[in-house]
Write an enzyme that holds these catalytic residues in place. Structure first.
Site, PDB file in Angstrom:
ATOM      1  N   ASN A  40       0.790  -1.241   0.000  1.00  0.00           N
ATOM      2  CA  ASN A  40       0.000   0.000   0.000  1.00  0.00           C
ATOM      3  C   ASN A  40       0.819   1.287   0.000  1.00  0.00           C
ATOM      4  OD1 ASN A  40      -1.691  -2.094   1.914  1.00  0.00           O
ATOM      5  ND2 ASN A  40      -2.899  -1.032   0.369  1.00  0.00           N
ATOM      6  N   LYS A 128       0.759 -12.586  -2.523  1.00  0.00           N
ATOM      7  CA  LYS A 128       1.581 -11.731  -3.394  1.00  0.00           C
ATOM      8  C   LYS A 128       2.988 -11.561  -2.813  1.00  0.00           C
ATOM      9  CE  LYS A 128       2.939  -7.570  -4.323  1.00  0.00           C
ATOM     10  NZ  LYS A 128       3.037  -6.193  -3.922  1.00  0.00           N
ATOM     11  N   HIS A 148      -2.451  -4.015 -10.032  1.00  0.00           N
ATOM     12  CA  HIS A 148      -2.049  -3.385 -11.300  1.00  0.00           C
ATOM     13  C   HIS A 148      -1.873  -4.435 -12.396  1.00  0.00           C
ATOM     14  CE1 HIS A 148      -1.661   0.233  -8.997  1.00  0.00           C
ATOM     15  NE2 HIS A 148      -0.909  -0.425  -8.130  1.00  0.00           N
TER      16      HIS A 148
END
Ligand code: SF4
Length: 237
Positions: A40, A128, A148
């Site tokens: 983030n 991730k 993304h």
């Protein structure tokens, strides 16, 4: 999408970003902590936070023993310092307890699935993050997917999925093994520079002819190109 088209997209991006196929193989724990810090936030601020930790503490053991407030101060720049400092400190202390060491090289002997099982046990570490560790520090043929990459693969028509988790599962079988690492890096750069979330620069896109995104004509004249932010923390630790 046909494999031939996907291969062309992969090589277009390779040409554009002059990518390397092989990871730098940084330390496993270094990569894990750097990726955790980058959650983030931007790679630039998380790199500052990472360097602050490296400069302040000579070893990750020293960080594990440091007061929480002090750690928080070092990583404040990258946001969510409360959660990140707690997660990192707790993770390090649990690892010391579980393995008797903070050297995670033993994971190299594990199969990829076992590395996921092992590291996903720690709070604040998701698929991730573990995928980044596997790809960047262990050289495994894994394709990390964030929001993304999920967006770009769907716009291009490489997958048709609703959530990044689904994209992760599908892309594992579609992206050729040896290209997984470089394609991941190139897509991150491409997403920051051209295929942005809100206003993609379709008029400047070298993948325009391959792209299946319905709105691409509407964005054709968006040419607010700025120098891309191509700094990747995991290339620099
Ligand atoms: S044409 Fe536009 S939407 Fe499609 S990949 Fe390029 S920048 Fe992204």
């Amino acid at each position: 999408m046909k494999q031939k088209t996907l291969n062309k997209i992969i090589s277009e991006l390779e040409g554009k970003y002059n990518s390397k196929d092989k990871p730098s193989k940084s330390g496993i724990l270094d990569t894990l902590i750097a990726t955790k810090l980058s959650q983030n936030t931007t790679d630039k601020t998380s790199y500052i936070a990472y360097n602050n930790l490296k400069n302040k503490y000579k070893t990750w053991d020293a960080l594990a023993n440091a007061p929480l407030n002090e750690i928080k101060k070092q990583i404040k720049v990258c946001g969510m310092a409360d959660t990140k400092s707690k997660d990192i400190k707790n993770m390090l202390n649990r690892m010391k307890k579980n393995y008797g060491t903070l050297n995670l090289d033993f994971l190299k002997k594990y199969k990829t699935e076992k590395v996921y099982d092992e590291l996903l046990e720690y709070k604040g570490i998701g698929v991730k993050t573990v995928s980044c560790v596997l790809a960047f520090s262990m050289g495994r043929e894994v394709f990390p997917v964030d929001t993304h990459i999920h967006r770009i693969l769907n716009r291009l028509g490489i997958v048709k999925t609703k959530f990044p988790e689904e994209t992760f599962d599908k892309s594992a079988n579609i992206i050729p093994g040896k290209k997984k690492f470089s394609f991941h890096r190139n897509l991150i750069k491409f997403g920051r520079e051209i295929c942005k979330a809100n206003r993609p620069l379709c008029g400047l896109c070298n993948l325009y002819d391959y792209c299946e995104f319905n709105g691409k004509e509407n964005f054709y004249n968006t040419k607010a190109a700025k120098k891309g932010n191509n700094f990747l923390i995991l290339d620099n630790i």
